[in-house]
Design an enzyme around this catalytic site. Structure first.
Site, PDB file in Angstrom:
ATOM      1  N   THR A 215       0.888  -1.471   0.207  1.00 50.91           N
ATOM      2  CA  THR A 215      -0.232   0.058  -0.012  1.00 50.91           C
ATOM      3  C   THR A 215       0.626   0.954   0.127  1.00 50.91           C
ATOM      4  O   THR A 215       1.996   1.335   0.484  1.00 50.91           O
ATOM      5  CB  THR A 215      -0.533  -0.179   0.887  1.00 50.91           C
ATOM      6  OG1 THR A 215       0.129   0.074   2.759  1.00 50.91           O
ATOM      7  CG2 THR A 215      -1.922  -1.435   1.175  1.00 50.91           C
ATOM      8  N   ASP A 216       0.139   2.449  -0.201  1.00 44.23           N
ATOM      9  CA  ASP A 216       0.576   4.092  -0.221  1.00 44.23           C
ATOM     10  C   ASP A 216       0.303   3.949   1.647  1.00 44.23           C
ATOM     11  O   ASP A 216       0.226   2.876   2.061  1.00 44.23           O
ATOM     12  CB  ASP A 216       0.208   4.746  -0.831  1.00 44.23           C
ATOM     13  CG  ASP A 216       0.877   5.360  -1.253  1.00 44.23           C
ATOM     14  OD1 ASP A 216       1.965   6.571  -0.444  1.00 44.23           O
ATOM     15  OD2 ASP A 216       1.071   6.409  -2.162  1.00 44.23           O
TER      16      ASP A 216
END
Length: 806
Positions: free
Chosen positions: A292-293
């Site tokens: 994920t970011d």
């Protein structure tokens, strides 16, 4: 043990190690805390923090984000940060503790930001991707990626969160600078070069890193150009445009991918199973890591509001195909409990852990977890990398205007030069976002570049003039040297051929203060040529002081002025120059001097007055640490500009969106203005001229399964050697579904001496002619195609191709 046996396959080693792990240890592999919080650096004495040690002993840590990162967000400065050598020593310390104090001795994956150089102290700062794209030099960019990988891995970084493959649709977006431009084909070519450059022939070589493609997907098409805003896009456009560069990079072997923050048609990319499982893994065969970011899982419960709480958000994410969480807050807090309560199938957890472990084995971290600190000190910021940064900057600067051959400037008759503007001598303003703190001596500003250029020329000319007057070495000087005729001639020549460089900042990037105008006008009035260096800034607040607008000196203060008007989270409503910069240019213009405008910025600038009144305009984007030298090389003709725009520059912000490959059905004009940009995609001037022959097809007809070639002769018809970017666009004349008027499908950068001709050839086959059909599958339709070749999208010559059924 099997998992430590290098002779076993990666799959065998993963399965054996997985069978030995507890749930806590598995979840630990999916978490990625902030790396800079793991250590303390006290004047070179690096110690690990107790919180990190406890995490290792309580189940382990899979990865660390930004262990080597330095910037105002991390709080890591030149004073408390890690040098090249210290960074390597710190990573060795981290790895040794993780291996020796965890039950299974699993090394940590060190992930770093590297979109235009490793974001660590001492790392080489290359130009931002928007400039890198403007070089249209795929091979040179790949060479840069190899250099970035060497620097990053030398310190122990094994994964980079680059390249950024977002297709820009609204340049008001603050992250425009991090992207290559608006065209998926061009981005795809650079994507492949990035993966091949970063990952090399093998990830376990010791000088390569795993590439992470981001942001998957549609991030550059957000509503209103607002960061992480909703994206309104159908599947056909996704497949043809935004997904195209990612597919090319996956086919090239990319090891990791990062979903975007945004939603598409109501589904956040972080939990978009259709994208992460159906497209990415099933259709494309991607078997790498999905991370994920930062904070993206939190957004599911607080922002997107598709999850009730952190537990639900974490389960949704891992079930959708997320393998690791950047920041690690949610996975680490909830996944063990989710498995215990039956909310998460352990098979899904094992699948994610397997992908993390597989990447570690592929990187060779179990065999070589440590790095050589001496080598790090030698490789990072090497002279070869610095020269590469200078070459890239010079090739990516775009000459937008050059009225009456104002440029290049001549040392012999340029006279006094006034360098004026808020970006003339502000180092951080030319580096872009995602940049570490830099010592002033490392960055060459435009003022530095011009002064050094002229000083070197004067030194060279001193020797030339001395030769003309028979005075070579000190011992060879004639008697009476101090007052003889030859000495007087020498002094006269040197006075006539040397130049003086004056400087005044004039104003800041932002704000309405004009207190520096008076000094800037006074300085400009004394000059023969004025170089205005204006634009924007993505410099985060490094706390190093403000500009004294009357003297140009730096004033250190606790509340330093922040001129940041671009970068992540800094989106704008307009594209004009911020603050009073335009007014400063207009006041200087009243003096009647030759006016050269140099833009340093992270997104296109729309200023019709400047376009009309400046004698010459250079678009330099954020050119990196060597930008000042590169710009001076161009201003004085040591380098012939060859950069071409990869993003259309509108006449007015009201024309947005204005990307060149919009549909033919998009309409004709507004009441106030047409739909033509001020400077089109692919545009860029040179100091020389190029002439194109008519394109010739090897066959004017082909079947849908065949291919042909098209060739064109390009001749340098001017006085200077130069490089030209030859661009091929294709138009499907009549199609079942609406299509763009032109689409880039090939390009080549060629270097030509005056009078030289080269033949440039492109292959045209199904890949160049196809589009996504009604069934969302690629199709080549029989019919007429126009093949356009030229120097920009609006300056081409055409050949006609007929495509028949097979």
């Amino acid at each position: 043990m099997t998992y430590k046996d290098q002779s076993k396959s990666v799959e065998e080693r993963v399965q054996h190690l997985l069978s030995l792990m507890t749930t806590e240890e598995k979840v630990g592999q999916l978490t990625q805390p902030f790396g800079w919080q793991t250590y303390t650096n006290d004047q070179g004495n690096i110690t690990l923090n107790d919180s990190f040690k406890q995490q290792v002993e309580n189940g382990g840590i899979g990865s660390l984000y930004g262990a080597l990162r330095a910037d105002p967000w991390t709080g890591v400065t030149l004073e408390n940060g890690l040098s090249a050598r210290e960074g390597a020593e710190a990573v060795n310390l981290i790895q040794r503790y993780a291996i020796e104090h965890s039950r299974l001795g699993i090394p940590i994956l060190i992930g770093e930001e590297c979109s235009h150089g490793h974001m660590a102290i001492d790392g080489t700062v290359y130009p931002v991707p928007l400039l890198l794209g403007s070089t249209w030099n795929v091979d040179l960019y790949q060479e840069m990626c190899r250099a970035v990988a060497r620097e990053t891995r030398a310190q122990g970084g094994a994964v980079t969160y680059s390249p950024v493959l977002d297709v820009v649709r609204d340049p008001r977006w603050g992250r425009t600078e991090e992207c290559f431009g608006e065209d998926p084909f061009l981005i795809g070519e650079l994507a492949v070069a990035s993966v091949e450059g970063l990952q090399g022939e093998s990830l376990d070589r010791g000088d390569t890193v795993a590439a992470t493609l981001k942001h998957f997907v549609g991030y550059g098409s957000s509503e209103g150009g607002r960061n992480a805003g909703p994206v309104h896009m159908g599947w056909r456009e996704l497949l043809e445009v935004d997904l195209y560069p990612f597919r090319k990079a996956v086919e090239a072997g990319a090891a990791s991918i990062m979903p975007a923050y945004n939603e598409i048609d109501g589904t956040p990319c972080t939990v978009n199973t259709e994208l992460l499982e159906d497209v990415l893994r099933k259709d494309w065969g991607f078997d790498g890591l999905v991370i994920t970011d930062c904070g993206a899982i939190n957004m599911l419960a607080s922002g997107h509001d598709v999850a009730a709480d952190g537990m639900e958000a974490s389960v949704q994410a891992i079930e959708a195909g997320i393998d690791m969480e950047m920041s690690g807050e949610m996975f680490g807090q909830y996944l063990v409990q989710a498995v215990a309560e039956g909310k998460l199938d352990v098979k899904i957890l094992d699948q994610a852990v397997s992908r993390v472990l597989a990447l570690k084995f592929r990187l060779g971290l179990f065999e070589q977890p440590y790095v050589d600190a001496d080598q790090a000190a030698e490789v990072i910021g090497s002279e070869a990398h610095v020269q590469l940064a200078r070459q890239l900057a010079a090739e990516g600067v775009v000459l937008l205007k050059n009225e009456a051959d104002t440029l290049p400037l001549s040392i012999a008759n340029v006279g006094r030069i006034a360098v004026i503007g808020p970006n003339a001598d502000q180092a951080y303003n030319q580096l872009g976002d995602y940049t570490s703190p830099q010592p002033k001596s490392k960055v060459a500003t435009v003022l530095d570049g011009i002064r050094i250029k002229l000083a070197n020329r004067v030194l060279e000319h001193t020797n030339e003039v001395a030769d003309r007057h028979g005075m070579h070495e000190k011992d060879d000087r004639p008697a009476g040297y101090g007052d003889n005729h030859a000495a007087k001639n020498l002094a006269s020549d040197l006075e006539r051929d040397s130049s003086e460089v004056l400087y005044a900042p004039g104003c800041r990037i932002k704000g309405d203060s004009k207190e520096g105008f008076e000094r800037a006008i006074e300085v400009a009035s004394q000059a023969d040529t004025v170089i205005m260096v204006v634009g924007g800034s993505s410099a985060r607040d490094f706390g190093e002081g403000t500009i004294d607008l009357k003297t140009g000196a730096s004033n250190v203060s606790d509340n330093s002025w922040n001129d940041m008007e671009c970068g992540e989270g800094i989106d704008r409503m307009t594209l004009g120059l911020a603050g009073v910069q335009l007014e400063l240019i207009q006041e200087i213009h009243k003096l009647g001097k030759k006016l050269v405008v140099v833009y340093i910025n992270g997104r296109p600038i729309t200023e019709p007055w400047v376009d009309e009144h400046a004698d010459a305009i250079l678009e330099a984007w954020y050119p990196g640490q060597e930008g000042g030298h590169a710009i001076a090389d161009i201003l004085f003709g040591d380098v012939n500009p060859s950069g071409k725009l990869t993003i259309s520059i509108p006449k007015h912000v009201g024309q947005l969106p204005i990307y060149y490959n919009g549909k033919r059905s998009r309409g004709k004009r507004y009441l106030e203005e047409d739909l033509e940009p001020r400077y089109p995609f692919g545009y860029g001037l040179s100091y020389t001229t190029f002439e194109y022959s008519e394109p010739k097809l090897s066959d004017a007809s082909m079947t849908v399964s065949d291919s042909v070639t098209v060739s064109v002769n390009v001749t340098n018809t001017g006085r200077y050697a130069g490089a030209e970017v030859v661009q091929m666009y294709i138009s499907d004349v009549v199609s079942s579904l609406t299509r763009p008027a032109k689409e880039l499908k090939g390009f080549a950068k060629v270097n030509l001496e005056p009078g030289e001709t080269q033949t440039v050839e492109f292959r045209i086959g199904a890949e160049q002619l196809q589009y996504i059909g009604r069934d969302l599958k690629p199709v080549v339709e029989p019919g007429q195609f126009h093949i356009h070749i030229g120097s920009s999208v609006n300056d081409t010559q055409m050949a006609e191709l007929t495509v028949r059924e097979a």
